[in-house]
Design an enzyme around this catalytic site. Structure first.
Site, PDB file in Angstrom:
ATOM      1  N   CYS A 250       0.851  -1.194   0.000  1.00  9.52           N
ATOM      2  CA  CYS A 250       0.000   0.000   0.000  1.00  9.52           C
ATOM      3  C   CYS A 250       0.887   1.245   0.000  1.00  9.52           C
ATOM      4  O   CYS A 250       1.753   1.394   0.852  1.00  9.52           O
ATOM      5  CB  CYS A 250      -0.883  -0.026   1.237  1.00  9.52           C
ATOM      6  SG  CYS A 250      -1.477   1.589   1.755  1.00  9.52           S
ATOM      7  N   GLU A 251       0.662   2.130  -0.979  1.00  4.35           N
ATOM      8  CA  GLU A 251       1.541   3.299  -1.089  1.00  4.35           C
ATOM      9  C   GLU A 251       1.223   4.356  -0.043  1.00  4.35           C
ATOM     10  O   GLU A 251       1.983   5.303   0.133  1.00  4.35           O
ATOM     11  CB  GLU A 251       1.484   3.904  -2.492  1.00  4.35           C
ATOM     12  CG  GLU A 251       0.206   4.640  -2.819  1.00  4.35           C
ATOM     13  CD  GLU A 251       0.225   5.197  -4.241  1.00  4.35           C
ATOM     14  OE1 GLU A 251       1.028   4.734  -5.059  1.00  4.35           O
ATOM     15  OE2 GLU A 251      -0.589   6.093  -4.524  1.00  4.35           O
ATOM     16  N   HIS A 252       0.116   4.195   0.651  1.00  6.54           N
ATOM     17  CA  HIS A 252      -0.235   5.190   1.677  1.00  6.54           C
ATOM     18  C   HIS A 252       0.376   4.868   3.037  1.00  6.54           C
ATOM     19  O   HIS A 252       0.555   5.758   3.862  1.00  6.54           O
ATOM     20  CB  HIS A 252      -1.754   5.297   1.815  1.00  6.54           C
ATOM     21  CG  HIS A 252      -2.427   5.708   0.553  1.00  6.54           C
ATOM     22  ND1 HIS A 252      -3.376   4.935  -0.085  1.00  6.54           N
ATOM     23  CD2 HIS A 252      -2.248   6.802  -0.218  1.00  6.54           C
ATOM     24  CE1 HIS A 252      -3.766   5.543  -1.181  1.00  6.54           C
ATOM     25  NE2 HIS A 252      -3.104   6.671  -1.285  1.00  6.54           N
ATOM     26  N   HIS A 253       0.635   3.593   3.288  1.00  8.38           N
ATOM     27  CA  HIS A 253       1.189   3.201   4.593  1.00  8.38           C
ATOM     28  C   HIS A 253       2.446   2.334   4.483  1.00  8.38           C
ATOM     29  O   HIS A 253       3.037   1.982   5.491  1.00  8.38           O
ATOM     30  CB  HIS A 253       0.130   2.417   5.390  1.00  8.38           C
ATOM     31  CG  HIS A 253      -1.102   3.215   5.694  1.00  8.38           C
ATOM     32  ND1 HIS A 253      -2.222   3.167   4.903  1.00  8.38           N
ATOM     33  CD2 HIS A 253      -1.374   4.084   6.692  1.00  8.38           C
ATOM     34  CE1 HIS A 253      -3.144   3.979   5.404  1.00  8.38           C
ATOM     35  NE2 HIS A 253      -2.661   4.540   6.488  1.00  8.38           N
TER      36      HIS A 253
ATOM     37  N   GLN B 203      -4.826  -0.561  -4.896  1.00 12.25           N
ATOM     38  CA  GLN B 203      -5.394  -1.757  -5.518  1.00 12.25           C
ATOM     39  C   GLN B 203      -6.159  -1.451  -6.814  1.00 12.25           C
ATOM     40  O   GLN B 203      -6.090  -2.211  -7.779  1.00 12.25           O
ATOM     41  CB  GLN B 203      -6.296  -2.482  -4.508  1.00 12.25           C
ATOM     42  CG  GLN B 203      -6.735  -3.855  -4.993  1.00 12.25           C
ATOM     43  CD  GLN B 203      -7.547  -4.604  -3.965  1.00 12.25           C
ATOM     44  OE1 GLN B 203      -7.242  -4.529  -2.768  1.00 12.25           O
ATOM     45  NE2 GLN B 203      -8.573  -5.311  -4.390  1.00 12.25           N
TER      46      GLN B 203
ATOM     47  N   HIS C 144      -5.606  -5.657   3.086  1.00  7.07           N
ATOM     48  CA  HIS C 144      -4.650  -4.561   3.273  1.00  7.07           C
ATOM     49  C   HIS C 144      -4.238  -4.562   4.731  1.00  7.07           C
ATOM     50  O   HIS C 144      -5.067  -4.333   5.606  1.00  7.07           O
ATOM     51  CB  HIS C 144      -5.308  -3.222   2.929  1.00  7.07           C
ATOM     52  CG  HIS C 144      -5.622  -3.075   1.470  1.00  7.07           C
ATOM     53  ND1 HIS C 144      -5.223  -2.002   0.739  1.00  7.07           N
ATOM     54  CD2 HIS C 144      -6.282  -3.892   0.623  1.00  7.07           C
ATOM     55  CE1 HIS C 144      -5.618  -2.154  -0.518  1.00  7.07           C
ATOM     56  NE2 HIS C 144      -6.277  -3.288  -0.608  1.00  7.07           N
TER      57      HIS C 144
ATOM     58  N   CYS D  83      -2.719  -2.479   6.349  1.00  5.89           N
ATOM     59  CA  CYS D  83      -2.920  -1.176   7.011  1.00  5.89           C
ATOM     60  C   CYS D  83      -4.325  -1.075   7.589  1.00  5.89           C
ATOM     61  O   CYS D  83      -4.560  -0.318   8.522  1.00  5.89           O
ATOM     62  CB  CYS D  83      -2.646  -0.030   6.032  1.00  5.89           C
ATOM     63  SG  CYS D  83      -3.583  -0.124   4.516  1.00  5.89           S
TER      64      CYS D  83
END
Ligand SMILES: [Zn+2]
Length: 223
Positions: A111-114, A152, A180, A182
Site C-alpha cells: 500500500c503506497e499510503h502506509h 489496488q 490490506h 494497514c
C-alpha cells in the site's frame, strides 16, 4: 488544490488513488540500484536510530542494508520498466474462441499510503481475437505491477491495460480480492475485511460475459 497535512492524511486513510499511473518522477532511474540501496540504507538507519534502537546489536546491525535491498530489488522492483516481462504471445492456431480465465494468482503488493502489505488473489480473463499469451506471463504481469508502492484500483487497471496491449483486444478483465494490512493490523484493525476491485474491458462490459467470468472464479478447483 491545498496539499496540507489533513488533506494528505485523508487521501491516505481512504486509500484514494489520484491517477492510473504510478506517481513516478522523470528522474526515477538516474541513480543505479546500488546507489539507491546505499541511500535508502542511511534512511532506514536514521528511522531506527530516531526510534531509539541500538544499531550495534547483532540482530539489528544488518537491518538497514537488508531493508534497502528488499525495497529496491524485491518489493518495489517493478518500478523499473526494464523489469517488465516480455509479452510472449502466439497465434491462436487452434481457434479457441471462448474465454480463458487464470484465477487465484497470488498478489503481494504494498500500500503506497502506509507502506504495508496488500496480500490477495487476482483473477484475470480474456477472450482471444487471434492472439494468445503464455499462462505464466499473466502471473508475471500481475507480479510486475504488484511490486510497486500501489493502490489496488490502479493495480487492477494496469494489469488489464497491459494485457489489452499484449493481446491486441479490449476483451480483458481482472478482479482482485485482497487484504490490506494497514486496515487489518492498524487503524480500524478489521482483520476480516478484504477489498475487491474489478476492471472489465470490451466484451466483459456485457453482463452475461461478466457473469460467466465471475462464475468461473467461484469454481472450487480440485487436483
Ligand atoms: Zn494503506
Amino acid at each position: 488544490m491545498a496539499h496540507n497535512d489533513d488533506f494528505q492524511d485523508e487521501i491516505g486513510n481512504n486509500h484514494i488513488a489520484t491517477s492510473a499511473k504510478n506517481p513516478v518522477r522523470k528522474d526515477a532511474f538516474v541513480l543505479t540500484d546500488d546507489q539507491k540501496i546505499e541511500s535508502i540504507k542511511k534512511d532506514v538507519e536514521n528511522i531506527l536510530q530516531t526510534l531509539g534502537m541500538d544499531l550495534t546489536d547483532d540482530s539489528l546491525s544488518g537491518t538497514p542494508n537488508r531493508v534497502a535491498k528488499m525495497f529496491v530489488k524485491e518489493i518495489f522492483g517493478g518500478l523499473n520498466p526494464n523489469k517488465k516481462p516480455k509479452p510472449s504471445t502466439f497465434d491462436n492456431n487452434y481457434k479457441y474462441g471462448e474465454m480463458l480465465v487464470e484465477k487465484n494468482i497470488v498478489v503481494y503488493s504494498t500500500c503506497e499510503h502506509h507502506l504495508l502489505p496488500i496480500i490477495g488473489r487476482a483473477h484475470v480473463a480474456y477472450i482471444s481475437n487471434g492472439t494468445v499469451i503464455g499462462l505464466s506471463k499473466m502471473n508475471r504481469i500481475v507480479e510486475y505491477y504488484s511490486k510497486r508502492p500501489q493502490v489496488q484500483e490502479r493495480l487492477t487497471m494496469q494489469i488489464v491495460q497491459e494485457l489489452q496491449i499484449a493481446l491486441g483486444t479490449d476483451d480483458v478483465a481482472c478482479v482482485i480480492d485482497a487484504k490490506h494490512l494497514c486496515v487489518n493490523s492498524r487503524g480500524i484493525k478489521d482483520i476480516e475485511s478484504s477489498t475487491v476491485t474489478s476492471e472489465f474491458g470490451g466484451k466483459f462490459k456485457n453482463l452475461e460475459t461478466r457473469r460467466e467470468f465471475l462464475d468461473y472464479i467461484k469454481l472450487d478447483t480440485k487436483f
